[in-house]
Design an enzyme around this catalytic site. Structure first.
Site, PDB file in Angstrom:
ATOM      1  N   ASP A  28       0.813  -1.220   0.000  1.00  0.00           N
ATOM      2  CA  ASP A  28       0.000   0.000   0.000  1.00  0.00           C
ATOM      3  C   ASP A  28       0.849   1.273   0.000  1.00  0.00           C
ATOM      4  O   ASP A  28       2.024   1.259   0.371  1.00  0.00           O
ATOM      5  CB  ASP A  28      -0.874   0.042   1.267  1.00  0.00           C
ATOM      6  CG  ASP A  28      -2.026  -0.952   1.222  1.00  0.00           C
ATOM      7  OD1 ASP A  28      -2.019  -1.832   0.348  1.00  0.00           O
ATOM      8  OD2 ASP A  28      -2.926  -0.836   2.073  1.00  0.00           O
ATOM      9  N   HIS A 173       3.893  -2.240   3.036  1.00  0.00           N
ATOM     10  CA  HIS A 173       3.921  -0.913   2.405  1.00  0.00           C
ATOM     11  C   HIS A 173       5.199  -0.721   1.590  1.00  0.00           C
ATOM     12  O   HIS A 173       6.291  -0.935   2.116  1.00  0.00           O
ATOM     13  CB  HIS A 173       3.817   0.177   3.478  1.00  0.00           C
ATOM     14  CG  HIS A 173       2.517   0.150   4.227  1.00  0.00           C
ATOM     15  ND1 HIS A 173       2.290  -0.720   5.276  1.00  0.00           N
ATOM     16  CD2 HIS A 173       1.370   0.852   4.055  1.00  0.00           C
ATOM     17  CE1 HIS A 173       1.048  -0.535   5.736  1.00  0.00           C
ATOM     18  NE2 HIS A 173       0.467   0.416   5.009  1.00  0.00           N
TER      19      HIS A 173
HETATM   20 ZN   LIG Z   1      -2.592   3.294   3.233  1.00  0.00          ZN
END
Ligand SMILES: [Zn+2]
Length: 209
Positions: A28, A173
């Protein structure tokens, strides 16, 4: 009728090519000019695909990087236009965040995203409705690397990732945005992928779900 020899041997032989069970990798908050290429490199070395939930506003600024993700066979998911907290928006703005995030991806790769993930995993009815309208499946996760904040050390990330089980969606991430620790994630990622392979688990993008 008695079985023939060939029937007996066919029945007792192991099934051909037992396929490993899948786990679904998601990254993400990108694209990030520094960290997304590093994550792509690690995935390419391990010959696996993942899903990148990109922020539309950043995606448009880094068009070449988004196309590189798609060219690598990875899936692109909608992580809204600007990653504003879903609960801090007016109804109109919440819908717009989803619409604009999807439009950015469609503009860059020529097809709309199939998956939507709200920032912070916070659910907001207006956003979910808008995602459904665009045929994007709401996609949260089962297992988080927690590759951010005070717990986001490579050792902690590795320990959490190694607890991944078959069928789970894994969250990490590929971005240094906010309090993310991508430098710690990329230390743990190669060994995590190798470990999945040893356990017969096949990392995949959400396309395979
Ligand atoms: Zn996010």
């Amino acid at each position: 009728m008695k079985p023939t020899n060939s029937q007996i041997s066919a029945q007792s032989a192991p099934p051909p090519q037992v396929r490993g069970e899948r786990v679904y990798l998601t990254f993400d908050d990108g694209p990030d000019g520094r960290w997304t290429p590093r994550v792509l490199e690690i995935l390419a070395q391990a010959k696996v695909c993942a899903t990148f939930f990109v922020i539309g506003r950043l995606a448009l600024k880094q068009a070449a990087l988004v196309r590189l993700i798609a060219a690598g066979g990875h899936e692109l998911g909608n992580h809204t236009w600007s990653h504003r907290h879903p609960w801090m928006l007016s109804a109109t703005a919440a819908r717009q965040e989803v619409r604009d995030g999807a439009a950015a991806i469609a503009e860059l790769i020529g097809r709309p995203p199939k998956f939507f993930r709200p920032p912070h995993g916070r659910l907001r009815r207006r956003m979910i409705e808008e995602a459904e309208r665009g045929d994007q499946a709401l996609t949260l996760w089962h297992r988080s690397a927690v590759d951010w904040g005070p717990l986001g050390s490579a050792r902690g990330i590795a320990r959490r990732l190694d607890a991944t089980r078959a069928g789970e969606i894994v969250l990490a991430h590929d971005s240094g945005r906010g309090i993310n620790h991508p430098a710690e994630l990329v230390k743990a990622l190669p060994e995590f992928l190798a470990n999945l392979g040893r356990r017969g688990l096949v990392p995949s993008s959400l396309t395979e779900i």
